[in-house]
Design an enzyme around this catalytic site. Structure first.
Site, short mmCIF file in Angstrom:
data_model
loop_
_atom_site.label_atom_id
_atom_site.label_comp_id
_atom_site.label_asym_id
_atom_site.label_seq_id
_atom_site.Cartn_x
_atom_site.Cartn_y
_atom_site.Cartn_z
N ASP A 20 0.79 -1.17 -0.14
CA ASP A 20 0.07 0.02 0.00
C ASP A 20 0.78 1.19 0.13
O ASP A 20 1.96 1.49 0.82
CB ASP A 20 -0.75 0.04 1.27
CG ASP A 20 -1.58 -1.20 1.65
OD1 ASP A 20 -1.54 -1.90 0.90
OD2 ASP A 20 -2.06 -1.30 2.71
N TRP A 44 6.08 -10.51 1.17
CA TRP A 44 5.57 -9.49 2.28
C TRP A 44 6.26 -10.18 3.59
O TRP A 44 6.51 -11.28 3.68
CB TRP A 44 3.98 -9.79 2.53
CG TRP A 44 3.40 -8.73 3.40
CD1 TRP A 44 2.87 -7.68 3.28
CD2 TRP A 44 3.39 -9.13 4.92
NE1 TRP A 44 2.52 -7.00 4.37
CE2 TRP A 44 2.52 -7.75 5.24
CE3 TRP A 44 3.71 -10.02 5.77
CZ2 TRP A 44 2.24 -7.61 6.62
CZ3 TRP A 44 3.21 -9.89 7.01
CH2 TRP A 44 2.64 -8.71 7.55
N PHE A 76 2.17 -0.82 10.06
CA PHE A 76 1.41 -0.98 8.99
C PHE A 76 0.72 0.37 8.30
O PHE A 76 1.40 1.44 8.63
CB PHE A 76 -0.05 -1.71 9.61
CG PHE A 76 0.24 -3.23 9.50
CD1 PHE A 76 1.38 -3.94 9.32
CD2 PHE A 76 -0.98 -4.06 9.40
CE1 PHE A 76 1.56 -5.33 9.32
CE2 PHE A 76 -0.75 -5.37 9.36
CZ PHE A 76 0.36 -6.08 9.25
C1 FRU Z 1 -3.80 -3.67 2.79
C2 FRU Z 1 -3.32 -4.25 4.04
C3 FRU Z 1 -3.51 -2.94 5.19
C4 FRU Z 1 -2.35 -3.13 6.24
C5 FRU Z 1 -1.22 -3.35 5.37
C6 FRU Z 1 -0.29 -4.52 5.67
O1 FRU Z 1 -3.01 -4.31 1.89
O2 FRU Z 1 -3.69 -5.37 4.54
O3 FRU Z 1 -4.74 -3.09 5.61
O4 FRU Z 1 -2.10 -1.95 6.96
O5 FRU Z 1 -1.83 -4.19 4.23
O6 FRU Z 1 0.94 -4.55 5.10
#
Ligand code: FRU
Length: 491
Positions: A20, A44, A76
């Site tokens: 994001d 990730w 996050f």
């Molecule tokens: C959306 C999400 C958010 C979270 C982030 C973690 O893609 O799941 O809700 O903050 O990615 O990386």
């Protein structure tokens, strides 16, 4: 940076994993774009906030990550604002600085800051600050300014100044609804309302990455509030998607103008998630510019890039317009894109009355034209030499049907199962419409009617040289004002 699928004009991390967009803010003449970032791998992992800056929304310079995971949790998603009057008291008196609101995420095997442990994952809202936009500090070492509230999914705070009620508002997703908090000092926050039960699209997972802002209706004095919300799965054509609500926000409560069951999608492609808008763009500019993660959680971990994973869409400017079915939000490329492209370097070859082929020698091409279709006539837009994807447009009752087909086999189960799609949507628009397609390595962004409707899709053709064939199934192809622009660089 050369790599087969490294986009040339889209923002990508130099290396590592990105999801994001976070903390989009304009400060001291530069756009700051932070993002969910894991530098040590292309999948990730423990979330950092990566950091890039740009003066033109096209060329981005990577800086050191702004936030690192530590014992207060992973960092996050969230947002940033300029604290112009040092309301937070975190800067030297009289000096503005940046504040970033993010979610600290603690996993059950971690210890809390007081040494205790816990059983369920904890998400809480934290604050970081920076006087120069580059060096960041966690406020109270990352301790929450809004502690966990019971729901394990409580994240992605978006903060803005609400002029009419003279207060800051924070919009946070919590389970499958949105919670609104209010503050006058940016440090202490009170819950003021909730929105979302039985409104819009819901699926198994939580709502994510909300944004809320006011947009004026083009050509009128009226304005409306737009609430943007991501759903991680179960969107219109599979996996993640970004919906929005149009309504009113009085500083306390959001009221949906549409029937609660009405679902509005901001984009009709597969790769458009976690949209966020820039804060603090000067009033004389006045644009609401957004950036969006160009991927989908269904297959994002396995896409065929090598040293990095994921890119953002081209930044786009939102606008509100009246469609045949009511108010809708559209998005056009920002004017800065034009400065990154130079005049036509491609070859426009009318093959015959029914078809035109377009070939660029480069991988970046921006194609635009006006189309007029007869009743029942189908326009086919094939992309790339191996026809890796195509669009079809046909006037139907109720508007224009757009079919979007993407193929692709990449040899991993997850991506082969989820990546291909064949999706149809009827848009409330006419048989005369304008088309715009931006090609870059690894993606296609298609806009209809100067951005009233958009389709954003990743695409990995064998040959990344931009090319397209436009053809009709009958009659003649009426395509006017055809222009292409390219960007010299790799093919
Ligand atoms: C959306 C999400 C958010 C979270 C982030 C973690 O893609 O799941 O809700 O903050 O990615 O990386």
């Amino acid at each position: 940076m050369t790599e087969k699928y490294r986009p040339q004009i889209h923002m990508t991390p130099d290396s590592g994993w990105m999801n994001d967009p976070n903390g989009l803010v304009f400060f001291n003449g530069e756009y700051h774009q932070f993002y969910q970032y894991y530098p040590n791998d292309t999948v990730w992992g423990p979330m950092h906030w990566g950091h890039k800056v740009s003066r033109d929304l096209v060329h981005w310079r990577e800086l050191e990550p702004a936030l690192y995971p530590d014992e207060s949790g992973m960092c996050f998603s969230g947002s940033a604002i300029v604290d112009w009057n040092n309301t937070s008291g975190l800067f030297e008196s009289g000096q503005p600085g940046l504040l970033a609101f993010y979610t600290s995420f603690l996993q059950p095997n971690q210890k809390l800051m007081d040494g205790s442990t816990f059983e369920n994952p904890i998400q809480q809202q934290s604050l970081a600050y920076s006087a120069n936009g580059i060096d960041w500090h966690k406020y109270r070492d990352g301790a929450p300014i809004i502690p966990a509230r019971g729901n394990p999914d409580f994240r992605d705070p978006k903060v803005f100044w609400h002029e009419a009620s003279k207060a800051y508002v924070m919009v946070v997703s919590c389970g499958q609804h949105i919670e609104f908090f209010r503050s006058t000092n940016l440090l202490d926050w009170q819950l003021i309302s909730e929105f979302g039960y039985r409104h819009g699209a819901h699926s198994k997972g939580p709502w994510e990455c909300p944004d809320l802002f006011e947009l004026s209706l083009s050509g009128t004095e009226k304005s409306y509030w737009v609430l943007v919300v991501g759903i991680g799965e179960g969107a219109h054509c599979g996996g993640a998607g970004t919906q929005y609500f149009i309504g009113d926000f009085d500083g306390e409560t959001f009221t949906n103008l549409n029937h609660p069951e009405k679902v509005l999608w901001l984009d009709f492609g597969r790769d458009y998630y976690a949209t966020q808008s820039f804060s603090d763009i000067p009033a004389e500019d006045g644009r609401r510019i957004v950036s969006t993660w160009m991927s989908n959680h269904q297959y994002s971990l396995e896409l065929p890039t090598e040293s990095f994973r994921s890119s953002m869409t081209m930044p786009r400017e939102l606008f509100l317009f009246e469609s045949a079915e009511g108010l809708r939000v559209g998005q056009r490329f920002t004017k800065e894109l034009a400065s990154a492209l130079s005049t036509d370097a491609s070859d426009l070859t009318p093959e015959n009355e029914q078809a035109i082929s377009l070939y660029s020698q480069y991988s970046v091409m921006h194609l635009g034209c006006d189309i007029e279709l007869d009743e029942e006539q189908v326009l086919h837009l094939g992309l790339y030499q191996d026809n890796a994807a195509f669009f079809e447009f046909q006037p139907v009752e109720g508007g224009l049907e757009v079919r979007t087909v993407r193929r692709g086999e990449f040899g991993t189960e997850r991506i082969d199962e989820h990546f291909p799609h064949d999706y149809r949507v009827v848009l409330p628009t006419h048989s005369s419409f304008s088309l715009e397609v931006l090609f870059d390595k690894g993606s296609i962004e298609l806009l209809i009617n100067n951005g009233e409707y958009s389709f954003t899709n990743l695409l990995y053709p064998n040959n990344t040289q931009a090319s397209a064939v436009m053809s009709v199934d009958s009659g003649t192809l009426r395509a006017r004002n055809l222009i292409t622009k390219s960007r010299a660089g790799e093919a």
